[in-house]
Design an enzyme around this catalytic site. Sequence first.
Site, PDB file in Angstrom:
ATOM      1  N   TYR A 157      -1.156   8.263   0.917  1.00 57.99           N
ATOM      2  CA  TYR A 157      -1.518   6.996   1.561  1.00 57.99           C
ATOM      3  C   TYR A 157      -0.523   6.480   2.592  1.00 57.99           C
ATOM      4  CZ  TYR A 157      -5.375   7.214  -1.598  1.00 57.99           C
ATOM      5  OH  TYR A 157      -6.507   7.631  -2.234  1.00 57.99           O
TER       6      TYR A 157
ATOM      7  N   PHE B  59      -6.489  -0.329 -11.182  1.00 64.41           N
ATOM      8  CA  PHE B  59      -7.871  -0.569 -10.770  1.00 64.41           C
ATOM      9  C   PHE B  59      -8.355   0.579  -9.906  1.00 64.41           C
ATOM     10  CE2 PHE B  59      -4.924  -2.838  -8.010  1.00 64.41           C
ATOM     11  CZ  PHE B  59      -5.241  -2.316  -6.766  1.00 64.41           C
TER      12      PHE B  59
END
Length: 422
Positions: free
Chosen positions: A125, A422
């Site tokens: 990322y 999450f």
Amino acid sequence: MDGAGIQLRIGSADDWDAITDLMGQVFHETWAPTARDVEGSIFEPERSLVADDGGLVVGHAAAYTRDLTVPGAVVPAAHITLVGVAPAHRRRGLLTRMMHRQLHEIAAAGREAVAVLWASEGKIYPRFGYGLAAQQLRIDVRTREISLREPAPGRPPHTPAGDPAQGARLRLVRPAEAIADLAKVYEQLRPDRPGWSSRDDRWWRYVLADLESQRNGATPLSGVVHDTADGPTGYALWRTLSRWDRGGPDGEVRVREVVATDPATYAALWRFLLTIDLTRSATAGLLALDEPLLHLVDEPRRLGSRISDALWVRLIDVPRALAARRYARDVDVVIEVTDVLLPANAGRWRLTAGPGGATCTPTDDPADLSCTVLELGAAYLGGPSLAALGSAGRVRELTPGALAVASTAFGWHRLPHATEMF
């Protein structure tokens, strides 16, 4: 082969089974029907991005709509999740296409100046401007080899004049039936803890969903609430794993979450967790690097502490994101920012900020510091310091002394802490 013929489109509720099949392939998991239902309860189809190859879902990236606590403020933040590409469709640029489009759509919508995610691999990322903004502490404790120190005498600051322990008791609860008590404590603390995400009733049900696939042989999730005359002041969630050896009981406590509003409650909850009958060890992740437990035990080495990454932050709108948070000291600094994916962020920005608020405006004045949007994301929650990033050659100081002042300003009185994945 390339991905030129593969369409990127907004997902729909009808894609859910195909998306979960894809995630199972990518992360080497089997999604039982109950797991699909639980995850589906928070799925936002309109924020789902699907790579469609002739009707097959071969790539996916999604966002959840939640708020995130940052230093001195709570801001809307896109919570990025469910990202993956089918094994047979790798190396075709699909991930890059999805991540670029997602960033541009979040920027165009204008609601969120920040995006946040957990990374399956840390090298992925940063390519898209995400910086490592928070780490987590993990512990593996032999509980019979430590004890908790008694609290210092006197009343802790910011507590009522009465003794907070007076009349206090621990109450066992079924977590899913105690959401009101848990949420009351969580919401009391959330505005002051960078890295915490908002939890409405839907998210509380998701966080407390007790899927058997998540237990790894341990018991169902248990809960305990710390009650006082003024109401609940803390809670803990945990599981236990039964083990025996030739010496007798050797059970393990697996701590999921400990939330407390004052030191006495915090100590009481950990004392309970570390002394559960028939257990001899305790494990916990998702703890803060400045976890008070480190200073409560008489032998910190026996906590078996280790550190790993947690939240990665991407600034979608640099001036709005920097103006939204608060700063530990007054600062007036010009930062030259590079952002190849979202060019509106690139340029020189004057940050004039302090504990009471901040402004961030474009300027032609000479820059004091220079960095990419990744470094600003890494420092945004008050975790990694700009000075440390500067020592690594990631932030350039162009005006002598500017880095020290800005680094102090970007810090905060608590390190960022993520309570959930999450």
